[in-house]
Design an enzyme around this catalytic site. Structure first.
Site, PDB file in Angstrom:
ATOM      1  N   HIS A 223       0.800  -1.226   0.000  1.00  0.00           N
ATOM      2  CA  HIS A 223       0.000   0.000   0.000  1.00  0.00           C
ATOM      3  C   HIS A 223       0.834   1.277   0.000  1.00  0.00           C
ATOM      4  CE1 HIS A 223       1.037  -0.044   4.245  1.00  0.00           C
ATOM      5  NE2 HIS A 223       0.634   1.201   4.313  1.00  0.00           N
TER       6      HIS A 223
HETATM    7  C1  UD1 Z   1      -2.076   5.640   5.755  1.00  0.00           C
HETATM    8  C2  UD1 Z   1      -0.784   6.076   6.424  1.00  0.00           C
HETATM    9  C3  UD1 Z   1       0.257   4.968   6.327  1.00  0.00           C
HETATM   10  C4  UD1 Z   1      -0.289   3.670   6.872  1.00  0.00           C
HETATM   11  C5  UD1 Z   1      -1.590   3.351   6.149  1.00  0.00           C
HETATM   12  C6  UD1 Z   1      -2.202   2.067   6.651  1.00  0.00           C
HETATM   13  C7  UD1 Z   1      -0.164   8.432   6.374  1.00  0.00           C
HETATM   14  C8  UD1 Z   1       0.705   9.452   5.738  1.00  0.00           C
HETATM   15  N1  UD1 Z   1      -0.210   7.251   5.783  1.00  0.00           N
HETATM   16  O1  UD1 Z   1      -1.790   5.480   4.383  1.00  0.00           O
HETATM   17  O2  UD1 Z   1       1.392   5.318   7.093  1.00  0.00           O
HETATM   18  O3  UD1 Z   1       0.660   2.649   6.677  1.00  0.00           O
HETATM   19  O4  UD1 Z   1      -2.509   4.431   6.339  1.00  0.00           O
HETATM   20  O5  UD1 Z   1      -3.360   1.747   5.975  1.00  0.00           O
HETATM   21  O6  UD1 Z   1      -0.779   8.723   7.379  1.00  0.00           O
HETATM   22  N2  UD1 Z   1      -9.239   5.315   1.568  1.00  0.00           N
HETATM   23  C9  UD1 Z   1     -10.455   4.720   1.492  1.00  0.00           C
HETATM   24  N3  UD1 Z   1     -11.074   4.380   2.657  1.00  0.00           N
HETATM   25  C10 UD1 Z   1     -10.533   4.617   3.884  1.00  0.00           C
HETATM   26  C11 UD1 Z   1      -9.280   5.235   3.946  1.00  0.00           C
HETATM   27  C12 UD1 Z   1      -8.649   5.585   2.786  1.00  0.00           C
HETATM   28  O7  UD1 Z   1     -10.988   4.480   0.418  1.00  0.00           O
HETATM   29  O8  UD1 Z   1     -11.160   4.269   4.905  1.00  0.00           O
HETATM   30  C13 UD1 Z   1      -8.545   5.648   0.307  1.00  0.00           C
HETATM   31  C14 UD1 Z   1      -8.711   7.086  -0.080  1.00  0.00           C
HETATM   32  O9  UD1 Z   1      -8.859   7.162  -1.443  1.00  0.00           O
HETATM   33  C15 UD1 Z   1      -7.390   7.723   0.271  1.00  0.00           C
HETATM   34  C16 UD1 Z   1      -6.420   6.562   0.105  1.00  0.00           C
HETATM   35  O10 UD1 Z   1      -7.164   5.397   0.452  1.00  0.00           O
HETATM   36  O11 UD1 Z   1      -7.125   8.803  -0.548  1.00  0.00           O
HETATM   37  C17 UD1 Z   1      -5.215   6.670   1.002  1.00  0.00           C
HETATM   38  O12 UD1 Z   1      -5.600   6.887   2.372  1.00  0.00           O
HETATM   39  P1  UD1 Z   1      -4.640   7.751   3.352  1.00  0.00           P
HETATM   40  O13 UD1 Z   1      -5.153   7.698   4.739  1.00  0.00           O
HETATM   41  O14 UD1 Z   1      -4.418   9.100   2.752  1.00  0.00           O
HETATM   42  O15 UD1 Z   1      -3.274   7.018   3.245  1.00  0.00           O
HETATM   43  P2  UD1 Z   1      -2.942   5.470   3.314  1.00  0.00           P
HETATM   44  O16 UD1 Z   1      -2.342   5.091   2.024  1.00  0.00           O
HETATM   45  O17 UD1 Z   1      -4.116   4.690   3.810  1.00  0.00           O
END
Ligand code: UD1
Length: 378
Positions: A223
């Site tokens: 991820h």
């Molecule tokens: C985040 C953390 C990362 C951690 C990871 C675990 C930061 C900078 N990154 O990364 O350190 O390892 O979580 O999962 O804090 N999304 C959904 N549903 C959700 C959450 C996210 O669809 O419930 C999608 C959204 O499109 C979002 C993307 O996933 O834009 C990324 O989510 P985000 O929280 O920005 O970063 P992660 O890649 O999840």
């Protein structure tokens, strides 16, 4: 946002704000809430969910499975760019800090929620503890590395999972009196749920059907933006996994970021890589604990596989958790197709590392943290 009620505490009690926002935070917060509720009446947990992760399978499912009480306050930040997400959490958390007397703020891990709440608490004059402090990848292109460095710089007390973290903090000029080598709260949750899994009917878990179908299999998780946001890199991984899967079926629960990119780039992993939605805690544990190999870019899974002695290849150029390599079952293999295939073959032939569980990864880290807070929080 959750409406704020101004509840006062009895004079002797201290309100300890516990911050959780993204999936790996929930496993870390669960044993801390439990330890606080079990033995320390003076410390009253006040749980904040920032809303960084919000899908049921990325959030609510962990509250249910890990028996985490409902949050006292929800910021509901949602997704966005780093600045947008961090800013929304800071605004919501500042509102809370002004409305409710928080005696101490405890943050875990290295996600944007960790950074946002640390900065806000510090500027409001509230002391901070950081759990999982001092880890360093020395790779500033990782957003998590920035979050770790800033959070540690601001934290009053630093709870560390491994000796390298203490050394890093000393090198950065932190006073040894502020550091506590306590072990790992995520391993508290792991060991507790291994026991629970042993008492669970496997037929109630989705992963049971996959395990029934394949006697030997591998597990993949991916991820990190550096691995999944570029179509060429993700495409290379797909070829590598498809090749491994010719001999060893792979199951790959897709993080939402990865799923979006797999669809957007039209990536095909071939017939023997089984793609699934994100799995709940027990289901995923049931899967990876018996895997022949785990291929991952997750920080937490490197540690969990070390704790249970499952062979792990880390699909990154570095790790901020070196004890998993020096003492555990983890090998850093980067992203090169040939290297990943060679190291996978080595493990499948039975020539993988035999690790040991690090000292203090014994299921009692949360007790040590809460015991220390009980002494230190004025
Ligand atoms: C985040 C953390 C990362 C951690 C990871 C675990 C930061 C900078 N990154 O990364 O350190 O390892 O979580 O999962 O804090 N999304 C959904 N549903 C959700 C959450 C996210 O669809 O419930 C999608 C959204 O499109 C979002 C993307 O996933 O834009 C990324 O989510 P985000 O929280 O920005 O970063 P992660 O890649 O999840």
């Amino acid at each position: 946002m959750t409406p704020l009620a101004r509840t006062e505490l009895p004079m002797e009690q201290r309100r300890i704000c516990l911050v959780a926002g993204a999936r790996p935070n929930f496993m870390k917060i669960a044993p801390i809430v439990r330890a606080m509720r079990d033995g320390f009446d003076r410390l009253q947990p006040f749980l904040v969910h920032t809303g960084q992760h919000y899908d049921r399978e990325m959030s609510q499912v962990f509250f249910e499975e890990l028996a985490i009480p409902d949050p006292d306050y929800n910021i509901e930040s949602g997704s966005g760019s780093h600045a947008e997400q961090t800013a929304r959490i800071m605004v919501g958390f500042e509102e809370l800090c002004r409305a409710v007397r928080l005696h101490h703020v405890l943050v875990v891990g290295d996600v944007n929620s960790t950074l946002a709440c640390s900065v806000t608490a510090k500027k409001d004059g509230i002391p901070i503890s950081h759990v999982e402090a001092g880890l360093r990848s020395f790779d500033m292109s990782m957003p998590e590395e920035v979050n770790r460095i800033v959070t540690d710089a601001l934290s009053d007390w630093l709870f560390c999972t491994e000796r390298s973290a203490v050394d890093n903090l000393v090198r950065e000029g932190k006073s040894p009196q502020t550091m506590f080598l306590v072990g790992h709260v995520m391993i508290d949750t792991l060991l507790c749920h291994c026991d629970r899994l042993a008492r669970t009917d496997p037929a109630t878990l989705e992963s049971a059907s996959f395990k029934k179908q394949f006697s030997r299999y591998g597990v993949v998780t991916l991820h990190r933006p550096s691995n999944v946001d570029d179509p060429l890199i993700l495409g290379d991984f797909a070829r590598t996994f498809a090749e491994i899967a010719r001999d060893l079926p792979l199951v790959f629960p897709l993080h939402p970021r990865t799923k979006k990119n797999v669809e957007r780039f039209g990536i095909d992993f071939g017939p023997s890589v089984v793609l699934t939605p994100p799995l709940g805690y027990m289901d995923f544990l049931n899967l990876w604990k018996d895997a022949a190999i785990v291929l991952t870019d997750s920080g937490g899974l490197q540690e969990e596989t070390t704790a249970l002695g499952v062979p792990c290849l880390t699909l990154r150029e570095n790790t901020e958790r070196p004890i998993t390599v020096t003492e555990g079952t983890n090998t850093i293999v980067g992203t090169n197709h040939t290297v990943i295939l060679e190291e996978t073959k080595k493990i499948l032939r039975g020539h993988g590392k035999v690790g040991k569980r690090p000292d203090l990864w014994d299921g009692r880290a949360a007790e040590r943290i809460v015991g220390t807070l009980a002494r230190l929080v004025a």
